[in-house]
Design an enzyme around this catalytic site. Structure first.
Site, PDB file in Angstrom:
ATOM      1  N   ASP A   1      -2.220  -8.480  11.650  1.00 55.98           N
ATOM      2  CA  ASP A   1      -3.612  -8.835  11.376  1.00 55.98           C
ATOM      3  C   ASP A   1      -4.113 -10.019  12.203  1.00 55.98           C
ATOM      4  OD1 ASP A   1      -3.907  -6.857   9.351  1.00 55.98           O
ATOM      5  OD2 ASP A   1      -2.674  -8.103   8.037  1.00 55.98           O
TER       6      ASP A   1
ATOM      7  N   HIS B   1      -2.242  -8.766   2.037  1.00 49.99           N
ATOM      8  CA  HIS B   1      -1.866  -7.515   2.713  1.00 49.99           C
ATOM      9  C   HIS B   1      -2.978  -7.163   3.726  1.00 49.99           C
ATOM     10  CE1 HIS B   1       0.152  -3.830   3.403  1.00 49.99           C
ATOM     11  NE2 HIS B   1      -0.208  -3.125   2.348  1.00 49.99           N
TER      12      HIS B   1
ATOM     13  N   HIS C   1       5.467 -12.942   7.262  1.00 54.25           N
ATOM     14  CA  HIS C   1       5.706 -11.558   6.831  1.00 54.25           C
ATOM     15  C   HIS C   1       6.874 -11.514   5.862  1.00 54.25           C
ATOM     16  CE1 HIS C   1       6.306  -7.202   6.993  1.00 54.25           C
ATOM     17  NE2 HIS C   1       5.038  -7.167   7.392  1.00 54.25           N
TER      18      HIS C   1
ATOM     19  N   SER D   1       0.843  -1.215   0.000  1.00 48.97           N
ATOM     20  CA  SER D   1       0.000   0.000   0.000  1.00 48.97           C
ATOM     21  C   SER D   1       0.871   1.256   0.000  1.00 48.97           C
ATOM     22  CB  SER D   1      -0.960   0.000   1.191  1.00 48.97           C
ATOM     23  OG  SER D   1      -0.277  -0.189   2.401  1.00 48.97           O
TER      24      SER D   1
HETATM   25  N1  CMX Z   1       0.834 -20.002   6.045  1.00 50.02           N
HETATM   26  C1  CMX Z   1       1.247 -20.972   5.191  1.00 50.02           C
HETATM   27  N2  CMX Z   1       2.294 -20.840   4.362  1.00 50.02           N
HETATM   28  C2  CMX Z   1       2.956 -19.679   4.399  1.00 50.02           C
HETATM   29  C3  CMX Z   1       2.624 -18.637   5.276  1.00 50.02           C
HETATM   30  C4  CMX Z   1       1.498 -18.832   6.118  1.00 50.02           C
HETATM   31  N3  CMX Z   1       1.062 -17.878   6.934  1.00 50.02           N
HETATM   32  N4  CMX Z   1       3.480 -17.625   5.113  1.00 50.02           N
HETATM   33  C5  CMX Z   1       4.341 -17.995   4.131  1.00 50.02           C
HETATM   34  N5  CMX Z   1       4.015 -19.240   3.703  1.00 50.02           N
HETATM   35  C6  CMX Z   1       4.621 -19.972   2.603  1.00 50.02           C
HETATM   36  C7  CMX Z   1       4.499 -19.154   1.327  1.00 50.02           C
HETATM   37  O1  CMX Z   1       3.207 -19.259   0.748  1.00 50.02           O
HETATM   38  C8  CMX Z   1       5.621 -19.727   0.489  1.00 50.02           C
HETATM   39  O2  CMX Z   1       5.181 -20.972  -0.020  1.00 50.02           O
HETATM   40  P1  CMX Z   1       5.527 -21.422  -1.551  1.00 50.02           P
HETATM   41  O3  CMX Z   1       7.026 -21.354  -1.652  1.00 50.02           O
HETATM   42  O4  CMX Z   1       4.952 -22.795  -1.651  1.00 50.02           O
HETATM   43  O5  CMX Z   1       4.843 -20.412  -2.438  1.00 50.02           O
HETATM   44  C9  CMX Z   1       6.697 -20.005   1.546  1.00 50.02           C
HETATM   45  O6  CMX Z   1       6.004 -20.100   2.814  1.00 50.02           O
HETATM   46  C10 CMX Z   1       7.758 -18.923   1.640  1.00 50.02           C
HETATM   47  O7  CMX Z   1       7.109 -17.683   1.873  1.00 50.02           O
HETATM   48  P2  CMX Z   1       7.857 -16.540   2.728  1.00 50.02           P
HETATM   49  O8  CMX Z   1       9.083 -16.158   1.981  1.00 50.02           O
HETATM   50  O9  CMX Z   1       8.003 -16.973   4.130  1.00 50.02           O
HETATM   51  O10 CMX Z   1       6.759 -15.390   2.738  1.00 50.02           O
HETATM   52  P3  CMX Z   1       6.530 -14.244   1.637  1.00 50.02           P
HETATM   53  O11 CMX Z   1       7.449 -13.113   1.916  1.00 50.02           O
HETATM   54  O12 CMX Z   1       6.542 -14.814   0.260  1.00 50.02           O
HETATM   55  O13 CMX Z   1       5.012 -13.830   1.943  1.00 50.02           O
HETATM   56  C11 CMX Z   1       3.178 -13.205   3.265  1.00 50.02           C
HETATM   57  C12 CMX Z   1       4.672 -13.045   3.051  1.00 50.02           C
HETATM   58  C13 CMX Z   1       2.731 -12.192   4.329  1.00 50.02           C
HETATM   59  C14 CMX Z   1       2.438 -12.889   1.943  1.00 50.02           C
HETATM   60  C15 CMX Z   1       2.871 -14.661   3.707  1.00 50.02           C
HETATM   61  O14 CMX Z   1       3.533 -14.919   4.931  1.00 50.02           O
HETATM   62  C16 CMX Z   1       1.384 -14.939   3.842  1.00 50.02           C
HETATM   63  O15 CMX Z   1       0.742 -15.294   2.838  1.00 50.02           O
HETATM   64  N6  CMX Z   1       0.806 -14.781   5.089  1.00 50.02           N
HETATM   65  C17 CMX Z   1      -0.629 -14.916   5.277  1.00 50.02           C
HETATM   66  C18 CMX Z   1      -1.366 -13.660   4.812  1.00 50.02           C
HETATM   67  C19 CMX Z   1      -1.138 -12.509   5.766  1.00 50.02           C
HETATM   68  O16 CMX Z   1      -1.252 -12.630   6.976  1.00 50.02           O
HETATM   69  N7  CMX Z   1      -0.860 -11.309   5.200  1.00 50.02           N
HETATM   70  C20 CMX Z   1      -0.719 -10.073   5.991  1.00 50.02           C
HETATM   71  C21 CMX Z   1       0.722  -9.607   6.127  1.00 50.02           C
HETATM   72  C22 CMX Z   1       0.802  -8.290   6.839  1.00 50.02           C
HETATM   73  C23 CMX Z   1       0.480  -7.174   5.898  1.00 50.02           C
HETATM   74  O17 CMX Z   1       1.282  -6.881   4.975  1.00 50.02           O
HETATM   75  O18 CMX Z   1      -0.571  -6.543   6.009  1.00 50.02           O
END
Ligand code: CMX
Length: 432
Positions: A372, A270, A317, A240
């Site tokens: 969140d 997000h 995150h 954002s």
């Molecule tokens: N549950 C399950 N799997 C998860 C996970 C979770 N909460 N967080 C990361 N992973 C997985 C990813 O999907 C990724 O899997 P693949 O390689 O199979 O695609 C792997 O772990 C590596 O991801 P990462 O490098 O640890 O995390 P990213 O930086 O790619 O993504 C985020 C970060 C926030 C998108 C991810 O942790 C996520 O999807 N969390 C749940 C959604 C969420 O809570 N979002 C809010 C974040 C705060 C905000 O910005 O507002």
């Protein structure tokens, strides 16, 4: 006289000259190197932009102008409540200085004076069906006000580049003043049969927002003060904030830039994660048939979610590598104000269970809760049960940070943002 604008002008002019001198002498120094995996991997961690208002350390979490959340809770004025006023944080983000009670009173009053919702915005909202997602209405409502932009008017009149910040500041102040009106209007339209509540100008910005939503208790007012403070800024690279920065760099006006940022916030990875978390918790309650599950039951539901190929909302995150201090602040709020709430207890159980499950997957870089993971449980406790509305609350707060930072970008004369992209063919020919 506008004391905040005067102070900002002094501070920003000094910083502008400092940056100019620094670039002249050190402009060719490297601050980072970029790996191929980063170019394909969402540009994680690449140091490539300047954001004055806050900085995120992966382990320690967010610092606003050098201050942690617990420090801000001690230092910022609290008005008639017990939590910092978002007015104080906005002052701090713009000027780098902790405001006193007189400063924040001035700002509260100034925002009251600018806070009416324009007629055209009411009409736009009215025309939309009540099935529309609140974030869609929020984005539309902000866009609908763009015709009032001082930036657009002055730009058409030939404003100098050195004056851009002034017009950006004016639009930002008006926008921030209007957002609680817009957000409360959306809430009352969608969920309270269009029965709107007039503002109470004796209240501070956050408590007046709570009042217009229809929540009167002192605790809920404090919740809003805390909530709107801690969600305000998370350095510049998040989706954002970065969107507002990018769109602002085209000299598109602050209304359009903010609306663009809100469209980014609306995504489930997000800001919408706050809606996803509470929906998922209530799915769990329905599936298990109880809102007082055992930790073993919670764990089995977490594992089932992972097995079905979904992420655990509220966990993980892109930058953080420890529990998010914004989660911890909400946890402390719940400990202080809320006793024996079953959904709050489930949030605690998830904190005990989820990190272990995510660590077991061997690929999740941060198994800890983010901002969140907690907010929905607290809102439900106070009766705000309309989950689809939660990201709007996040958006009202996020505006403080991105508009303060946007004013800084104009003051520092930041140019059009335009990074270089590559094709896979280029990569094969030049890197492998
Ligand atoms: N549950 C399950 N799997 C998860 C996970 C979770 N909460 N967080 C990361 N992973 C997985 C990813 O999907 C990724 O899997 P693949 O390689 O199979 O695609 C792997 O772990 C590596 O991801 P990462 O490098 O640890 O995390 P990213 O930086 O790619 O993504 C985020 C970060 C926030 C998108 C991810 O942790 C996520 O999807 N969390 C749940 C959604 C969420 O809570 N979002 C809010 C974040 C705060 C905000 O910005 O507002």
């Amino acid at each position: 006289m506008d004391p905040l604008k005067e102070l900002f002008k002094d501070v920003a002019l000094d910083r502008f000259q400092e940056v100019r001198a620094m670039l002249k002498e050190h402009g060719d120094k490297k601050i980072d190197e970029v790996k191929l995996s980063q170019a394909y991997g969402g540009m994680r961690g690449i140091k490539s932009m300047i954001w004055e208002t806050s900085n995120l350390d992966p382990v320690e979490g967010i610092r606003f102008r050098g201050y942690t959340i617990p420090e801000l809770q001690k230092l910022l004025p609290t008005g008639k409540g017990n939590e910092p006023l978002p007015e104080g944080l906005f002052w701090l983000m713009l000027t780098g200085k902790i405001p006193n009670a007189t400063n924040v009173d001035w700002l509260t009053n100034e925002w009251h004076n600018r806070g009416e919702l324009p007629k055209q915005t009411r009409k736009v909202l009215q025309a939309m069906p009540d099935t529309t997602h609140p974030m869609t209405l929020f984005s539309m409502g902000i866009t609908s006000m763009a015709e009032d932009s001082v930036f657009v008017k002055r730009y058409a009149e030939g404003m100098r580049k050195s004056e851009y910040w002034d017009a950006y500041y004016e639009d930002s102040m008006t926008l921030i003043a209007r957002l609680p009106y817009l957000a409360a209007h959306i809430y009352r339209k969608l969920f309270k049969k269009g029965q709107y509540i007039d503002p109470d100008k004796r209240l501070d910005w956050a408590s007046n927002f709570a009042h217009m939503l229809g929540y009167k208790s002192a605790d809920f007012q404090d919740l809003m003060r805390m909530y709107l403070t801690i969600h305000a800024d998370h350095e510049g690279g998040n989706a954002s904030a970065h969107t507002v920065h990018l769109v602002g760099s085209t000299l598109s006006n602050p209304y359009l830039a903010l609306a663009a940022g809100m469209n980014a916030l609306a995504g489930p990875l997000h800001g919408r994660a706050n809606q996803e978390v509470i929906e998922w918790i209530f799915n769990m309650v329905g599936y298990l048939g109880t809102d007082t599950p055992t930790e073993a039951q919670v764990r089995s539901f977490v594992e089932k979610t992972i097995e079905s190929g979904r992420v655990i909302p509220g966990y993980g995150h892109a930058v953080l590598r420890r529990p998010d201090p914004r989660f911890t602040a909400q946890q402390k709020f719940a400990e202080k104000y809320i006793k024996d709430d079953n959904i709050v207890n489930i949030v605690k159980q998830l904190f005990n269970v989820v990190p272990d499950v995510l660590k077991g997957l061997g690929k999740v870089k941060n198994p800890w809760p983010n901002v969140d993971a907690h907010s929905g449980a607290i809102l439900v406790h106070y009766g705000l049960n309309e989950y689809s509305y939660y990201t709007v609350l996040f958006g009202v707060s996020r505006a403080l940070g991105v508009l303060a930072a946007g004013t800084w970008s104009r003051a520092l004369g930041m140019p059009l943002e335009r990074p270089k992209s590559l094709t896979t063919e280029w990569v094969k020919e030049n890197i492998l």
